[in-house]
Design a protein around this motif. Structure first.
Motif, PDB file in Angstrom:
ATOM      1  N   PHE A   1       0.830  -1.210   0.000  1.00  8.71           N
ATOM      2  CA  PHE A   1       0.000   0.000   0.000  1.00  8.71           C
ATOM      3  C   PHE A   1       0.862   1.258   0.000  1.00  8.71           C
ATOM      4  CE2 PHE A   1      -3.599  -2.481   2.287  1.00  8.71           C
ATOM      5  CZ  PHE A   1      -3.976  -3.036   1.075  1.00  8.71           C
ATOM      6  N   ASP A   2       1.963   1.230   0.747  1.00  6.36           N
ATOM      7  CA  ASP A   2       2.871   2.380   0.786  1.00  6.36           C
ATOM      8  C   ASP A   2       3.355   2.744  -0.611  1.00  6.36           C
ATOM      9  OD1 ASP A   2       2.813   2.821   3.513  1.00  6.36           O
ATOM     10  OD2 ASP A   2       4.601   1.630   3.937  1.00  6.36           O
ATOM     11  N   VAL A   3       3.854   1.746  -1.334  1.00  9.30           N
ATOM     12  CA  VAL A   3       4.408   1.997  -2.664  1.00  9.30           C
ATOM     13  C   VAL A   3       3.326   2.463  -3.628  1.00  9.30           C
ATOM     14  CG1 VAL A   3       5.558   0.943  -4.647  1.00  9.30           C
ATOM     15  CG2 VAL A   3       6.304   0.363  -2.334  1.00  9.30           C
TER      16      VAL A   3
ATOM     17  N   PHE B   1      19.573   6.422   7.505  1.00 10.08           N
ATOM     18  CA  PHE B   1      19.260   6.788   6.131  1.00 10.08           C
ATOM     19  C   PHE B   1      19.113   8.303   6.028  1.00 10.08           C
ATOM     20  CE2 PHE B   1      15.190   6.650   8.216  1.00 10.08           C
ATOM     21  CZ  PHE B   1      14.410   7.596   7.567  1.00 10.08           C
ATOM     22  N   LYS B   2      19.082   8.807   4.799  1.00  4.92           N
ATOM     23  CA  LYS B   2      18.878  10.233   4.566  1.00  4.92           C
ATOM     24  C   LYS B   2      17.400  10.498   4.333  1.00  4.92           C
ATOM     25  CE  LYS B   2      23.404  11.418   2.680  1.00  4.92           C
ATOM     26  NZ  LYS B   2      24.139  11.954   1.497  1.00  4.92           N
ATOM     27  N   MET B   3      16.800  11.262   5.235  1.00  7.32           N
ATOM     28  CA  MET B   3      15.396  11.621   5.115  1.00  7.32           C
ATOM     29  C   MET B   3      15.302  12.961   4.380  1.00  7.32           C
ATOM     30  SD  MET B   3      12.516  12.151   8.101  1.00  7.32           S
ATOM     31  CE  MET B   3      13.098  13.808   8.558  1.00  7.32           C
ATOM     32  N   TYR B   4      14.540  12.980   3.299  1.00  8.59           N
ATOM     33  CA  TYR B   4      14.456  14.165   2.458  1.00  8.59           C
ATOM     34  C   TYR B   4      13.383  15.130   2.968  1.00  8.59           C
ATOM     35  CZ  TYR B   4      16.829  10.836  -0.578  1.00  8.59           C
ATOM     36  OH  TYR B   4      17.693   9.902  -1.079  1.00  8.59           O
ATOM     37  N   LYS B   5      13.737  16.422   2.974  1.00 10.60           N
ATOM     38  CA  LYS B   5      12.794  17.473   3.343  1.00 10.60           C
ATOM     39  C   LYS B   5      13.061  18.686   2.454  1.00 10.60           C
ATOM     40  CE  LYS B   5      11.870  18.219   7.650  1.00 10.60           C
ATOM     41  NZ  LYS B   5      11.898  18.555   9.083  1.00 10.60           N
TER      42      LYS B   5
ATOM     43  N   ASP C   1       6.900  20.761   3.931  1.00 14.95           N
ATOM     44  CA  ASP C   1       8.328  20.465   4.023  1.00 14.95           C
ATOM     45  C   ASP C   1       8.606  18.969   4.107  1.00 14.95           C
ATOM     46  OD1 ASP C   1       7.079  20.620   6.589  1.00 14.95           O
ATOM     47  OD2 ASP C   1       9.038  20.741   7.557  1.00 14.95           O
ATOM     48  N   GLU C   2       7.610  18.194   4.549  1.00 15.78           N
ATOM     49  CA  GLU C   2       7.796  16.753   4.693  1.00 15.78           C
ATOM     50  C   GLU C   2       7.464  15.975   3.416  1.00 15.78           C
ATOM     51  OE1 GLU C   2       9.097  15.762   7.408  1.00 15.78           O
ATOM     52  OE2 GLU C   2       8.615  17.256   8.931  1.00 15.78           O
ATOM     53  N   THR C   3       6.877  16.613   2.417  1.00 14.55           N
ATOM     54  CA  THR C   3       6.398  15.880   1.245  1.00 14.55           C
ATOM     55  C   THR C   3       7.490  15.173   0.431  1.00 14.55           C
ATOM     56  OG1 THR C   3       6.384  17.937  -0.063  1.00 14.55           O
ATOM     57  CG2 THR C   3       4.313  17.281   1.008  1.00 14.55           C
ATOM     58  N   PRO C   4       8.755  15.650   0.431  1.00 13.72           N
ATOM     59  CA  PRO C   4       9.783  14.895  -0.297  1.00 13.72           C
ATOM     60  C   PRO C   4      10.003  13.476   0.240  1.00 13.72           C
ATOM     61  CG  PRO C   4      10.531  17.141   0.052  1.00 13.72           C
ATOM     62  CD  PRO C   4       9.278  16.967   0.862  1.00 13.72           C
ATOM     63  N   GLN C   5       9.455  13.189   1.413  1.00 12.60           N
ATOM     64  CA  GLN C   5       9.619  11.845   1.970  1.00 12.60           C
ATOM     65  C   GLN C   5       8.848  10.783   1.184  1.00 12.60           C
ATOM     66  OE1 GLN C   5       8.919  12.527   6.264  1.00 12.60           O
ATOM     67  NE2 GLN C   5      10.207  14.330   5.934  1.00 12.60           N
TER      68      GLN C   5
ATOM     69  N   LYS D   1      11.801   4.341  -1.909  1.00 10.78           N
ATOM     70  CA  LYS D   1      13.096   3.683  -1.718  1.00 10.78           C
ATOM     71  C   LYS D   1      13.039   2.567  -0.680  1.00 10.78           C
ATOM     72  CE  LYS D   1      16.799   6.019  -1.170  1.00 10.78           C
ATOM     73  NZ  LYS D   1      17.720   7.027  -0.591  1.00 10.78           N
ATOM     74  N   GLY D   2      12.049   2.612   0.201  1.00  5.26           N
ATOM     75  CA  GLY D   2      11.938   1.602   1.242  1.00  5.26           C
ATOM     76  C   GLY D   2      12.485   2.020   2.586  1.00  5.26           C
ATOM     77  N   ASP D   3      12.903   3.295   2.703  1.00 11.57           N
ATOM     78  CA  ASP D   3      13.412   3.805   3.982  1.00 11.57           C
ATOM     79  C   ASP D   3      12.289   4.044   4.980  1.00 11.57           C
ATOM     80  OD1 ASP D   3      16.035   3.986   2.941  1.00 11.57           O
ATOM     81  OD2 ASP D   3      15.634   5.981   2.127  1.00 11.57           O
TER      82      ASP D   3
END
Length: 213
Positions: A10-12, A55-59, A99-103, A109-111
């Motif tokens: 469901f996430d993907v 991992f690198k969390m994108y923001k 700001d959180e939407t790039p996640q 990626k599975g992070d």
């Protein structure tokens, strides 16, 4: 079965559906972030993932370049509506939770998962006590139990216990409730900032720009 297979599926699926809409946000917000402060559009925040993997969390970057890293007394990252480190567009995307939407990229990626415990800083692992490391049993989430019901109004240690409660009761129905409650909280812009009573400790780090939970 949901926890070990369908949740990831469901996430993907949902992340891929949302991705074209996120690209629109990127095209609009990205240039504004850059031209207001002449710096990177993104902030890649190191975070603790499942089983303690970093991992690198994108923001989207919401703070001025080279801003100092300010922490609450409990070690969590500090945020405030009047935080002078925020850019003008940064204040807006924080309030709108953009700001959180790039996640979405982290999910693909599975992070991360759509719903799960919010990830801690890598150094926070040394501060875990008792059963607190259990929050690393699942993928961290873009939103979670705390973000849906409390956001930034409770201490970090209390949030960890809520994360463990979530893990012990993880189900499709609970994820749906958290998702819906999060949507309502975001639309109402409730409890975005940490309560002033938490107190802060300041420290400057090389990679502190854009620090935030």
């Amino acid at each position: 079965m949901y926890r070990y297979f369908f949740k990831r599926l469901f996430d993907v699926m949902l992340a891929l559906i949302a991705l074209p809409f996120w690209f629109i946000i990127l095209v609009v917000i990205g240039p504004i972030i850059y031209f207001q402060d002449k710096g990177s559009i993104f902030y890649n925040a190191p975070r603790l993932g499942k089983d303690g993997k970093v991992f690198k969390m994108y923001k989207f970057r919401s703070m001025k370049m080279n801003s100092p890293d300010i922490r609450n007394e409990d070690g969590s990252t500090f945020n405030s509506e009047d935080d002078p480190r925020l850019t003008k567009i940064g204040k807006f995307i924080r309030k709108a939770s953009l700001d959180e939407t790039p996640q979405l990229l982290n999910i693909i990626k599975g992070d991360m998962s759509i719903i799960g415990p919010r990830p801690d800083l890598p150094e926070h692992r040394e501060l875990y006590e008792g059963n607190e490391e259990r929050k690393l049993e699942v993928r961290p989430g873009v939103s979670g139990y705390n973000q849906a019901y409390y956001r930034n109004t409770i201490p970090w240690k209390e949030r960890i216990q809520h994360d463990i409660y979530y893990i012990d009761h993880l189900s499709l129905w609970l994820d749906i409730k958290i998702f819906c409650k999060t949507a309502v909280s975001v639309l109402k812009r409730e409890d975005i900032y940490v309560a002033p009573s938490c107190g802060v400790e300041a420290g400057v780090t090389k990679d502190s720009v854009g620090v935030g939970m």
